[in-house]
Design a protein around this motif. Sequence first.
Motif, mmCIF file in Angstrom:
data_model
loop_
_atom_site.group_PDB
_atom_site.id
_atom_site.type_symbol
_atom_site.label_atom_id
_atom_site.label_comp_id
_atom_site.label_asym_id
_atom_site.label_seq_id
_atom_site.Cartn_x
_atom_site.Cartn_y
_atom_site.Cartn_z
ATOM 1 N N ALA A 157 58.182 76.530 61.637
ATOM 2 C CA ALA A 157 58.724 77.042 62.903
ATOM 3 C C ALA A 157 59.697 76.045 63.525
ATOM 4 O O ALA A 157 60.768 76.429 64.021
ATOM 5 N N GLU A 158 59.348 74.769 63.516
ATOM 6 C CA GLU A 158 60.246 73.760 64.082
ATOM 7 C C GLU A 158 61.525 73.643 63.265
ATOM 8 O O GLU A 158 62.609 73.416 63.815
ATOM 9 N N PHE A 161 63.419 77.218 64.056
ATOM 10 C CA PHE A 161 63.786 77.602 65.412
ATOM 11 C C PHE A 161 63.693 76.473 66.435
ATOM 12 O O PHE A 161 64.090 76.674 67.585
ATOM 13 N N GLY A 162 63.149 75.329 66.069
ATOM 14 C CA GLY A 162 62.857 74.293 67.051
ATOM 15 C C GLY A 162 63.649 73.018 66.871
ATOM 16 O O GLY A 162 64.845 73.029 66.568
ATOM 17 N N ALA A 163 62.959 71.893 67.015
ATOM 18 C CA ALA A 163 63.617 70.583 67.024
ATOM 19 C C ALA A 163 64.179 70.190 65.672
ATOM 20 O O ALA A 163 65.019 69.285 65.594
ATOM 21 N N GLN A 165 65.979 72.102 63.562
ATOM 22 C CA GLN A 165 67.110 72.899 63.085
ATOM 23 C C GLN A 165 68.247 71.986 62.637
ATOM 24 O O GLN A 165 68.588 71.020 63.314
ATOM 25 N N CYS A 172 56.861 66.842 59.923
ATOM 26 C CA CYS A 172 56.227 67.124 61.209
ATOM 27 C C CYS A 172 54.868 66.438 61.276
ATOM 28 O O CYS A 172 54.090 66.484 60.322
ATOM 29 N N GLY A 304 54.483 66.748 67.316
ATOM 30 C CA GLY A 304 53.915 67.797 68.153
ATOM 31 C C GLY A 304 52.449 67.544 68.437
ATOM 32 O O GLY A 304 51.905 66.484 68.113
ATOM 33 N N ALA A 340 58.449 67.868 69.379
ATOM 34 C CA ALA A 340 58.522 69.271 68.976
ATOM 35 C C ALA A 340 59.001 70.118 70.152
ATOM 36 O O ALA A 340 58.795 69.780 71.319
ATOM 37 N N ALA A 341 59.659 71.232 69.822
ATOM 38 C CA ALA A 341 60.259 72.072 70.850
ATOM 39 C C ALA A 341 59.458 73.322 71.176
ATOM 40 O O ALA A 341 59.632 73.904 72.244
ATOM 41 N N LEU A 342 58.570 73.747 70.270
ATOM 42 C CA LEU A 342 57.954 75.071 70.413
ATOM 43 C C LEU A 342 56.551 75.051 71.000
ATOM 44 O O LEU A 342 55.963 76.105 71.231
ATOM 45 N N ALA A 346 53.931 77.134 68.070
ATOM 46 C CA ALA A 346 54.638 76.883 66.811
ATOM 47 C C ALA A 346 53.877 77.452 65.617
ATOM 48 O O ALA A 346 54.489 78.017 64.703
#
Length: 363
Positions: A157-158, A161-163, A165, A172, A304, A340-342, A346
């Motif tokens: 997911a990261e 769509f998240g950090a 990309q 992670c 994250g 992490a962004a999500l 995530a």
Amino acid sequence: MYEPPPGVQAGPPRRPAPWKRRPPAIAARTGQGATFREHLRLGRKGLAIGIDIGGTKVAAGVVDADGRILSEARRSTPGSDPRAVERVIVELVEELGAGHRIWSVGIGAAGWMDLDGGTVLFSPHLAWRNEPLRENLQRLLRRPVLLTNDADAAAWAEWRFGAGQGESRLVCITLGTGIGGAMVLDGRVERGRFGVAGEFGHQIIMPGGHRCECGNRGCWEQYASGNALGREARILAQANSPVAQELIAAVGGNPAVITGAIVTELALAGDAASRELLEEVGEWLGLGLANLAAALDPGLFVIGGGLCSAGDLLVEPARKAFARNLTGRGFRPAAGIELAALGPNAGLIGAADLSRVSSRMRS
């Protein structure tokens, strides 16, 4: 037993190599990773349900092809009975699927999966032992089902769509009760030869150190996790240290109930002792990341998990320790370290998207 801060060695003092922030991963965007991303964008646009199974709750959501959650539902994890967990999954899919046309279902759970992704070999939270979960669920749901490790799902997911990309080689790290990990390399989740890669929290970072639940001593997660932060704070408070008075007051004089979350909250509020404890955890984090960089050479580490609510109070000490301990420092590019962004979603976003993508590839 005395344990020196990570990276401190005998000898004359020296200034650490300056931290250089990672430049944008332009090369990754124009190389193999970018090509694969375009393939994913052109793939099936249908909706998928992602389900993240934890020790206490089961979270589910309908996720579109851009990683957006359109609707969500939750249940308590029904003990450790595998059949009861399957029933909860079916309930969630039926509830969420009532208002959407669902193409596939992705399941993310802590544990080891076989390389085919059909069987849970072992799960620490549930009584899954060689459980043919995908077959069972596909029969009940009558939809394609993907089964994956929760850390792998969050990493995907990261990356999507998240950090992460734009990065072709992503690692992670999830900091919670322990340390989880996963890798996305050139557009695929790297699971290792036997499907159990990513157990970074059990690299031995202090021989003869704290006993770990895995049976070894000195594992990284005993020094750089939420549990480690809470343990060190309890030791300080139980000694009635003069620097721990705010900690002691915050728990009504009962040091036994101090957790990493409480220490983080106090650190964010400005408590000096809590900030110092968090900084030490950050230093251990940075040392472990330097070890991983020597072995894996990623372009980016995404951090994250619940402990990351501390933000820069955790990440800046980690960056400094990473730069101080990185093999070849000063003569090699250094991986970036970003939060992490999500957030906590995530896992379900990644599980849903992996199921959508894998279904597209099988069709």
